[in-house]
Design an enzyme around this catalytic site. Sequence first.
Site, PDB file in Angstrom:
ATOM      1  N   GLY A 162      45.059  38.390  -7.824  1.00 26.35           N
ATOM      2  CA  GLY A 162      43.894  38.092  -6.993  1.00 26.35           C
ATOM      3  C   GLY A 162      43.229  36.789  -7.391  1.00 26.35           C
ATOM      4  CB  ALA A 202      45.851  27.880  -4.916  1.00 29.39           C
ATOM      5  CG  ASP A 224      39.735  31.957  -1.137  1.00 28.55           C
ATOM      6  OD1 ASP A 224      39.072  31.355  -0.268  1.00 28.55           O
ATOM      7  OD2 ASP A 224      40.455  32.931  -0.871  1.00 28.55           O
ATOM      8  N   GLY A 279      43.915  34.042  -5.981  1.00 28.21           N
ATOM      9  CA  GLY A 279      43.830  33.183  -4.794  1.00 28.21           C
ATOM     10  C   GLY A 279      45.041  32.305  -4.579  1.00 28.21           C
ATOM     11  CB  SER A 280      48.668  32.803  -5.169  1.00 28.51           C
ATOM     12  OG  SER A 280      48.755  34.040  -4.510  1.00 28.51           O
ATOM     13  CB  SER A 281      47.187  33.049   0.114  1.00 28.77           C
ATOM     14  OG  SER A 281      47.848  34.206  -0.249  1.00 28.77           O
TER      15      SER A 281
END
Length: 326
Positions: free
Chosen positions: A111, A117, A158, A113-115
């Site tokens: 969680g 980023a 994010d 925030g890879s999407s």
Amino acid sequence: MQNMKKVIVSAPGKLMLLGEHAVVYNRPCIVTAVDQRMSATLEILESTEFSLEAPDVKITGYKKPLKDLGKGEIPKGAKFVELAVLNFYKKYKIKSGIKITTTSAFAATFGFGSSSASTVCVIKGLSSLFAPKLSNKNLFDLSYKTVLDVQGKGSGFDVAAAIYGGTLYFVTGGKAIKPLAIKNLPLIVGYSGVKADTVTLINQVLTLAKKYPKFIKNTYDQMGILVELARKAMVTNDWQTVGELMNIDQGLLSALGVSGQKLEDMIFAARMSGAYGAKLSGAGGGDCMIAIVPQNSKQSVAKAIETAGVTCMDVKVNAEGARVEK
Ligand code: MEV
């Protein structure tokens, strides 16, 4: 228009410090960037094809003609990158084929925030490959649009953390993005091992808000007050107060129904072993919790969190925002 063929861009992950959920509805939050970075390599292709390798989210050999971007069944792991390319290409009328490879220094399950980023990496990379250069605000607007296109909901905090880095005071949709001058944040992060889905949790709170509109509105207002107080306490390094405010915020998050047994166990373990304060971080339901900890209790708190949860992670916060690596 093309001035180079390949670029590598990286962007940090994030941790929400205070204000989650309320920030979806025009209230402020405080977020810090973590130095566990997502990176994307972008190469211009001779063909008119979009190609994606994202092994961390199980995408390999994914290809389609540029004209089909955004169409048909898009695998979950490819959505953010594909729509980021589509939005950029539409806006700047780009027609070149592109190959994108993404890699992550952290698991998508945390969680962090890879999407968001990776969305930021892709749009920043495209703007380096194909002029025009985008300002951070342009980059935010296009990346945030992409996130909304994919998941329909979210405040954009994010996305801001991935672009600007540091620790930010942020209001919904980027109405305010203000860096906070913080040197060291005495933070410990615990992972619950339970995967949370942000949109499901936002919808769950929305159902509650429809039933108890006045109560939920007041709760969001209270959360906004906590953020304003924490903002002041953080810049004066008053970590005891920040911890206290986090404890109160956790109580309100619990009232919204987004806490959980595992998170509560870890939060109480942290508090009882010397933390100034502890709360869940992000949408709730699982993912991570955070604790503000005096230097001399760091080890005992870390051990207690690990015993109650799954792992305690050593993350550097206040990290640098998105950057072109080469
Ligand atoms: C999720 O990490 C935090 C939420 O406030 C959603 C958002 O701000 O986009 C629940």
